[in-house]
Motif scaffolding. Structure first.
Motif, short mmCIF file in Angstrom:
data_model
loop_
_atom_site.label_atom_id
_atom_site.label_comp_id
_atom_site.label_asym_id
_atom_site.label_seq_id
_atom_site.Cartn_x
_atom_site.Cartn_y
_atom_site.Cartn_z
N SER A 416 42.23 52.54 46.18
CA SER A 416 43.10 51.61 46.90
C SER A 416 42.69 50.15 46.72
CB SER A 416 43.10 51.94 48.40
OG SER A 416 41.84 51.66 48.98
N GLY A 417 41.40 49.92 46.49
CA GLY A 417 40.91 48.55 46.41
C GLY A 417 40.89 47.85 47.75
N ALA A 418 40.99 48.61 48.84
CA ALA A 418 41.11 48.01 50.17
C ALA A 418 39.87 47.21 50.57
CB ALA A 418 41.37 49.11 51.21
N PHE A 419 38.72 47.53 49.99
CA PHE A 419 37.49 46.86 50.40
C PHE A 419 36.96 45.89 49.34
CE2 PHE A 419 37.77 50.94 52.54
CZ PHE A 419 37.64 50.56 53.86
N CYS A 420 37.78 45.62 48.34
CA CYS A 420 37.37 44.66 47.31
C CYS A 420 37.40 43.25 47.87
CB CYS A 420 38.30 44.73 46.09
SG CYS A 420 38.06 46.20 45.08
N GLY A 421 36.39 42.48 47.54
CA GLY A 421 36.37 41.08 47.94
C GLY A 421 37.15 40.24 46.95
N PRO A 422 37.18 38.92 47.15
CA PRO A 422 37.84 38.05 46.18
C PRO A 422 37.14 38.14 44.83
CG PRO A 422 36.51 36.79 47.74
CD PRO A 422 36.55 38.18 48.26
N VAL A 423 37.92 37.98 43.76
CA VAL A 423 37.34 38.05 42.42
C VAL A 423 36.38 36.88 42.25
CG1 VAL A 423 37.81 38.07 39.95
CG2 VAL A 423 39.42 39.15 41.53
N PRO A 424 35.09 37.16 42.01
CA PRO A 424 34.13 36.06 41.88
C PRO A 424 34.36 35.27 40.59
CG PRO A 424 33.09 38.15 41.36
CD PRO A 424 34.46 38.47 41.86
#
Length: 888
Positions: A416-424
């Motif tokens: 889901s990517g629900a816990f991905c942060g902003p792309v560094p």
């Protein structure tokens, strides 16, 4: 429903409602399992949303609001009390630190002058709590009925049972630290009993310790944290520094030195509870200088006025702080020197936190559950939220230990990517989001539920990724077979296909008798991983360096650049040719020749081509010093391969086959004359040394069956033989000699289960396999489901079979998938290090046609995937691309 309007009347009404449920509240002890840092169903934590998580004051289970009553039975309470835990990481308000640029580290340490800046130096955590009364609505979902803030100012207004329960949960180490601590302590020596405890000097100076923790402080520095009580004279001093420079003021140790080193034993204040064994004790004596156990601690504390009855833990123990310190230490800050890779984040592009040597697990689960195998993503994952998968619908108290639930939790988070942060901006570890707990996925519960009963995978040590892959499939199969109504086939007619079905293949051995050229075909049990030897005799060298030979620092995990040398190359086709080459078996006994000895030739071919083929390269061999060493060779693996020439054909026109009836008729005499019986204890000893089961059996066969020392010498002389790890041909093994002569059980299946399960005898496994019609997965499930009285269950089977007719046929099994043998490379697991039990693992997976590197939490688009250096290769059959198996 009670109004949450903050008026006096409504506040009193809410408190009255809470008081009615106070009797159900419990105070957690150090031995209780408390999930206060993560939802058991999802990776939501106190950091991820403004609602944090809620922890049940009766069961101590933490969940998100909507799953607080998930799948509870009808007898469960319709309302319950929870403590809501919310946390937020914010930068410290330090103007000078903001203006001054961060200096390069010159010392190997965190939080010390000249060392790396720790998160504690840059950020602070703001925690808020509230007591929540939740009810179960008609449709089973949870709703908030009342909620009141919980802090130092308001806690006394709550019933004592509520405040004691909430405080115990808030200050509890929690399941996450408990699991890390368990793995940490498995690798450590048990704490010894201090020899100074029994005759410890006691100074009767009238010092009594206040029961109020706010009165405790270091008598030297005034510090109020990390305080230790001297058990001889009652002095309270600060603890000494940790290995990285952080820690206490050293007051307790300085006092020990200043008093002539006469009073060595101390206990950490805040770790003392009614269970005295959980207290953190230490000896400063030079001949002990470490954590100790003090049997008479209770009596020593009572002399200082400390009554342990009813005391609760309020601070972290030294071991817990050590686990936390190692978890947050930025090893990558030392190895990463900069990178040009483009970071990635989103569905299927989410990293996993390294729990301490858990990169082997992270690499394998990324390969299986992040979308590369769509069948598993469909079964366990979710692209539209992390709470929707039906496998999550079990009671909260069972969720943490349920493999299907934890697999769904992990796969749903990854897909889901629900816990991905902003792309560094880059993959540098200095990016703030890389350490923000709001965006970190720590698969502790999954690691525990898979490895808690395995002697190696439950520890914090590095393990072999290939071995973990096979063990994971076995655990998933067992859980799926026992899932009942939770996991049915698509048409509902029976159980769903197990995960291993996607990877399963069989091989066909073609044996040719040297005396009369008659031929025998034998089909192997199904396997899930193709293990290939590297034929060093077929290596070549090249004057031109291939692009992917250039070590990318970000992809090779920062391994120091070695002096360049010419590395030989072997083709993937050469490895396959070696696997399927014709081999000669000396002294093979042929039943149709009245057990006469004759040579035989054997060749192996595929019976079927699985949907996914996992290839394991045997890059490690046993050296002259009996230590494994890495074979320095590159493997030229195309991204598209065809294995059609390795497909078995079965009996052909014009071939003369060994008469089937003669083989069966002489089975008993064959077993009797095949060779020496293999001693199971000797076989186990050799396998414990790390040798393959087939190689161990060959060694024991060669030396009479039981001499371990002679077998070790044989292994040393023959471990480089081409057929060393191959299964023994039928007639060349005496393992069946121990089996009943009228048994139709495949002994290779029996020995494979004995090796992989590790906790059952050969006779127990043989009985289970026979009962389950030869199906290894069902036999394993039967064994584990009858462990309470396994011998009684086997005796019942024997009584039943004795009175039953002998004509019962095994039930038909689901046919394995097959196709044209053309494959695309879709995944790699690479290893850096001297052997598979050390070093580091990294996964590379193909996502939408592009290679992506998964280096624990770092995820980036790969420039040069190390295809030539991989340890495991995942291929997908070409005709299945875009055509998912609908049964999953």
């Amino acid at each position: 429903q009670i109004s949450s309007n903050p008026t006096r009347n409504s506040t009193m009404a809410m408190m009255d409602a809470i008081a009615k449920l106070a009797a159900n509240c419990r105070a957690a002890t150090p031995h209780n399992v408390v999930t206060n840092s993560e939802c058991v169903y999802t990776f939501h934590s106190p950091y991820t949303t403004d609602k944090g998580i809620v922890v049940n004051l009766t069961t101590f289970v933490g969940t998100v609001d909507e799953l607080a009553f998930a799948a509870n039975d009808d007898s469960a309470e319709s309302s319950a009390l929870f403590v809501r835990i919310c946390k937020k990481r914010v930068p410290k308000e330090d103007g000078d630190a903001k203006e001054e640029p961060e200096k390069a580290a010159v010392k190997l340490g965190v939080g010390v002058d000249g060392g790396f800046q720790s998160d504690q130096d840059k950020y602070e955590t703001i925690s808020t709590y509230s007591i929540v009364m939740m009810g179960k609505s008609a449709d089973g979902t949870a709703e908030v009925l009342a909620e009141m803030p919980y802090d130092d100012a308001s806690k006394n207004s709550f019933p004592m049972a509520v405040s004691q329960s909430a405080d115990a949960i808030i200050h509890h180490a929690g399941l996450a630290v408990k699991q890390d601590l368990s793995a940490w302590e498995l690798d450590d020596e048990p704490k010894p009993v201090s020899k100074y405890a029994e005759s410890l000097p006691f100074v009767d100076n009238g010092v009594k310790v206040s029961p109020n923790p706010s009165d405790w402080k270091c008598e030297k520095s005034g510090d109020t944290e990390n305080l230790w009580l001297n058990l001889s004279d009652g002095f309270i001093g600060g603890g000494r520094k940790n290995w990285d420079g952080s820690g206490g003021s050293n007051g307790a140790l300085d006092h020990f030195t200043e008093t002539g080193e006469k009073y060595p034993l101390v206990v950490k204040l805040g770790t003392i509870t009614e269970d005295i064994s959980t207290a953190d004790c230490y000896s400063y004596a030079k001949d002990e200088d470490g954590p100790v156990t003090i049997p008479n601690l209770k009596e020593l504390l009572e002399k200082r006025g400390i009554m342990v009855a009813g005391m609760q833990k309020t601070v972290k123990s030294t071991a817990e702080l050590e686990v936390e310190l190692n978890a947050t230490y930025a090893f990558d800050a030392i190895t990463e020197k900069g990178s040009h890779l483009v970071p990635a984040a989103g569905p299927g592009l989410c990293g996993l936190q390294n729990l301490g040597n858990s990169c082997y697990m992270n690499s394998v689960v990324q390969m299986l559950f992040s979308g590369t195998v769509p069948e598993l993503s469909s079964r366990y994952g979710s692209k539209d939220g992390v709470t929707n998968n039906s496998l999550l619908k079990i009671p909260p108290t069972k969720a943490a230990d349920d493999l299907l639930c934890q697999a769904s939790k992990l796969s749903s988070a990854l897909t889901s990517g629900a816990f991905c942060g902003p792309v560094p901006e880059s993959v540098e570890v200095s990016d703030p989001s890389s350490t923000d707990p709001k965006y970190r996925l720590a698969p502790r519960m999954f690691k525990h539920v898979i490895g808690h009963d395995h002697v190696d995978f439950r520890t914090g040590q590095q393990q072999d990724a290939a071995q973990y892959f096979q063990y994971l499939l076995e655990k998933l199969d067992r859980a799926e077979l026992g899932a009942g109504e939770r996991l049915k086939s698509k048409d509902g007619s029976g159980p769903a296909l197990v995960t291993s079905h996607l990877f399963s293949y069989k091989t066909e051995s073609r044996l040719v008798c040297g005396a009369d050229n008659k031929i025998k075909y034998k089909e192997s049990p199904s396997e899930t991983m193709l293990s290939l030897r590297i034929p060093k005799s077929k290596t070549t060298t090249s004057d031109t360096e291939m692009p992917d030979l250039k070590r990318q620092k970000s992809e090779d995990t920062g391994e120091e650049e070695k002096e360049k040398k010419e590395v030989p190359t072997v083709s993937f086709d050469a490895c396959m040719d070696e696997w399927s080459a014709v081999t000669t078996v000396d002294d093979y006994r042929w039943p149709h020749l009245q057990n006469a000895v004759s040579t035989a030739t054997s060749q192996t071919r595929f019976v079927n081509f699985p949907r996914y083929l996992l290839v394991h390269m045997q890059r490690y061999e046993l050296g002259d010093d009996w230590q494994p060493y890495k074979i320095e060779v590159d493997i030229d693996v195309p991204e598209e391969i065809s294995l059609q020439k390795f497909k078995g054909t079965g009996p052909q026109e014009g071939e003369t086959l060994v008469p089937e009836e003669e083989t069966q008729g002489n089975a008993e005499s064959t077993n009797a004359a095949a060779g020496p019986a293999i001693d199971e204890g000797a076989l186990g000893q050799l396998m414990d040394m790390g040798f393959n089961m087939n190689g161990c059996k060959r060694a024991l066969m060669a030396v009479g069956g039981s001499n371990v020392e002679a077998a070790m010498n044989w292994v040393f002389e023959h471990n480089s033989d081409a057929d060393f790890n191959d299964p023994l041909p039928e007639g060349g093994s005496s393992s069946s000699a121990a089996a009943p002569s009228n048994s139709d059980v495949d002994e290779s299946v029996v020995m494979s289960l004995v090796e992989n399960l590790g906790c059952f005898t050969v006779d127990q496994v043989r009985a289970a396999v026979k009962h389950c019609g030869g199906a290894a997965d069902r036999a394993a499930d039967w064994l584990f489901s009858h462990m309470d009285d396994l011998d009684g269950a086997i005796a019942a089977l024997e009584n039943t079979s004795a009175s039953a007719p002998a004509s019962s046929a095994p039930k038909p099994t689901t046919p394995l998938e097959d196709g044209d043998g053309k494959y695309n490379l879709v995944g790699l697991v690479s290893h850096i290090g001297k052997n598979t039990g050390s070093g580091h693992y990294v996964a590379h997976l193909k996502k939408d046609g592009k290679w992506v590197i998964f280096n624990d939490e770092k995820v980036a688009f790969s420039e040069h995937p190390p295809i030539r250096h991989a340890y495991m290769y995942l291929f997908q059959r070409t005709d299945t691309v875009g055509a998912q198996n609908v049964e999953f």
